[in-house]
Write a protein that holds these residues in place. Sequence first.
Motif, PDB file in Angstrom:
ATOM      1  N   ILE A   1       3.349 -17.788 -11.709  1.00 35.40           N
ATOM      2  CA  ILE A   1       4.685 -17.183 -11.798  1.00 35.40           C
ATOM      3  C   ILE A   1       4.635 -15.685 -11.513  1.00 35.40           C
ATOM      4  CG2 ILE A   1       6.543 -16.568 -13.403  1.00 35.40           C
ATOM      5  CD1 ILE A   1       5.997 -19.305 -14.777  1.00 35.40           C
ATOM      6  N   PHE A   2       3.717 -14.971 -12.162  1.00 40.79           N
ATOM      7  CA  PHE A   2       3.710 -13.517 -12.093  1.00 40.79           C
ATOM      8  C   PHE A   2       2.981 -12.951 -10.875  1.00 40.79           C
ATOM      9  CE2 PHE A   2       4.149 -14.259 -16.768  1.00 40.79           C
ATOM     10  CZ  PHE A   2       5.466 -13.846 -16.838  1.00 40.79           C
ATOM     11  N   LEU A   3       1.999 -13.663 -10.363  1.00 34.23           N
ATOM     12  CA  LEU A   3       1.239 -13.120  -9.245  1.00 34.23           C
ATOM     13  C   LEU A   3       1.866 -13.420  -7.885  1.00 34.23           C
ATOM     14  CD1 LEU A   3      -2.411 -13.734 -10.489  1.00 34.23           C
ATOM     15  CD2 LEU A   3      -1.086 -11.611 -10.524  1.00 34.23           C
ATOM     16  N   GLY A   4       2.778 -14.381  -7.822  1.00 38.46           N
ATOM     17  CA  GLY A   4       3.454 -14.683  -6.560  1.00 38.46           C
ATOM     18  C   GLY A   4       4.121 -13.467  -5.938  1.00 38.46           C
ATOM     19  N   PRO A   5       4.962 -12.753  -6.694  1.00 41.20           N
ATOM     20  CA  PRO A   5       5.592 -11.547  -6.128  1.00 41.20           C
ATOM     21  C   PRO A   5       4.580 -10.456  -5.757  1.00 41.20           C
ATOM     22  CG  PRO A   5       6.780 -12.278  -8.076  1.00 41.20           C
ATOM     23  CD  PRO A   5       5.520 -13.107  -7.995  1.00 41.20           C
ATOM     24  N   VAL A   6       3.490 -10.379  -6.501  1.00 38.58           N
ATOM     25  CA  VAL A   6       2.451  -9.394  -6.188  1.00 38.58           C
ATOM     26  C   VAL A   6       1.805  -9.730  -4.845  1.00 38.58           C
ATOM     27  CG1 VAL A   6       0.228  -8.432  -6.935  1.00 38.58           C
ATOM     28  CG2 VAL A   6       2.023  -8.885  -8.627  1.00 38.58           C
ATOM     29  N   ILE A   7       1.519 -11.009  -4.642  1.00 37.94           N
ATOM     30  CA  ILE A   7       0.927 -11.461  -3.380  1.00 37.94           C
ATOM     31  C   ILE A   7       1.881 -11.183  -2.223  1.00 37.94           C
ATOM     32  CG2 ILE A   7       0.198 -13.518  -2.082  1.00 37.94           C
ATOM     33  CD1 ILE A   7      -0.773 -14.595  -4.888  1.00 37.94           C
ATOM     34  N   ASP A   8       3.173 -11.459  -2.431  1.00 39.24           N
ATOM     35  CA  ASP A   8       4.154 -11.177  -1.382  1.00 39.24           C
ATOM     36  C   ASP A   8       4.185  -9.688  -1.046  1.00 39.24           C
ATOM     37  OD1 ASP A   8       4.908 -13.812  -1.035  1.00 39.24           O
ATOM     38  OD2 ASP A   8       6.604 -13.676  -2.431  1.00 39.24           O
ATOM     39  N   SER A   9       4.023  -8.855  -2.040  1.00 34.02           N
ATOM     40  CA  SER A   9       4.067  -7.416  -1.837  1.00 34.02           C
ATOM     41  C   SER A   9       2.794  -6.876  -1.184  1.00 34.02           C
ATOM     42  CB  SER A   9       4.297  -6.720  -3.180  1.00 34.02           C
ATOM     43  OG  SER A   9       4.245  -5.340  -3.049  1.00 34.02           O
ATOM     44  N   LEU A  10       1.632  -7.295  -1.683  1.00 28.24           N
ATOM     45  CA  LEU A  10       0.355  -6.769  -1.184  1.00 28.24           C
ATOM     46  C   LEU A  10      -0.124  -7.433   0.099  1.00 28.24           C
ATOM     47  CD1 LEU A  10      -1.728  -6.490  -4.480  1.00 28.24           C
ATOM     48  CD2 LEU A  10      -0.614  -4.648  -3.210  1.00 28.24           C
ATOM     49  N   GLY A  11       0.271  -8.684   0.288  1.00 24.00           N
ATOM     50  CA  GLY A  11      -0.242  -9.455   1.415  1.00 24.00           C
ATOM     51  C   GLY A  11      -1.391 -10.335   0.963  1.00 24.00           C
ATOM     52  N   GLY A  12      -1.695 -11.334   1.770  1.00 26.50           N
ATOM     53  CA  GLY A  12      -2.702 -12.320   1.407  1.00 26.50           C
ATOM     54  C   GLY A  12      -4.103 -11.764   1.303  1.00 26.50           C
ATOM     55  N   ILE A  13      -4.541 -11.031   2.307  1.00 26.94           N
ATOM     56  CA  ILE A  13      -5.925 -10.559   2.321  1.00 26.94           C
ATOM     57  C   ILE A  13      -6.188  -9.562   1.193  1.00 26.94           C
ATOM     58  CG2 ILE A  13      -7.600  -9.199   3.640  1.00 26.94           C
ATOM     59  CD1 ILE A  13      -6.718 -10.722   6.110  1.00 26.94           C
ATOM     60  N   LYS A  14      -5.317  -8.605   0.990  1.00 22.61           N
ATOM     61  CA  LYS A  14      -5.503  -7.625  -0.089  1.00 22.61           C
ATOM     62  C   LYS A  14      -5.511  -8.335  -1.449  1.00 22.61           C
ATOM     63  CE  LYS A  14      -5.704  -3.523  -0.244  1.00 22.61           C
ATOM     64  NZ  LYS A  14      -6.946  -2.748  -0.225  1.00 22.61           N
ATOM     65  N   SER A  15      -4.638  -9.319  -1.629  1.00 15.97           N
ATOM     66  CA  SER A  15      -4.598 -10.087  -2.884  1.00 15.97           C
ATOM     67  C   SER A  15      -5.905 -10.838  -3.095  1.00 15.97           C
ATOM     68  CB  SER A  15      -3.430 -11.072  -2.867  1.00 15.97           C
ATOM     69  OG  SER A  15      -2.212 -10.384  -2.772  1.00 15.97           O
TER      70      SER A  15
END
Length: 181
Positions: free
Chosen positions: A85-99
């Motif tokens: 739930i919480f990391l989805g928006p972070v991944i969208d913001s940072l991008g896949g590789i950085k995440s």
Amino acid sequence: GSSECIGSAAPKKENNKKDESLGISLSLFITYLTVMAAKCALPSTLAILSSADSGLIHQSTTLTRDNVISRLLALSTLSIAAGKIFLGPVIDSLGGIKSLQITLSALAVCLGSIGSARTCRTLSALAIYIIIVDFGFSSFWAACVKTIREYTEENRWSNEIGRLAMAARLGNAISFAFFAW
């Protein structure tokens, strides 16, 4: 003259993109296989890691070792849900590789800490590390899919996601086979 230069540069750029896409695909496959194997290794070895003979100090006067492990399993499952739930928006913001880079680094620290007698001396410390590992682990699928969408052509997404799912199951199978025999 100038049209030859433009025409000859196009295939090179296309080959570079194809090579990059192949490299991303292979990297994601190996990464996800490894992460899933490590993820399955934790519950496979939990009885060994948490046994009275493990050397882990059990400090609770109100909970037995089995109670601590039961709560650990419940909290680690909740941490997976919370991470999704919480990391989805972070991944969208940072991008896949950085995440993936951030999560792999955190998982390496936590898994290394679980294996270190200096940083994991108590049953409670083991439980905390496993809960953090599961929280971070929960983001891997989304980060890998985000990377696929960012770095591969749309007509290959299903194939790449299928390959990723195969890597997950292979990682599970390798881990379970290794610890079952």
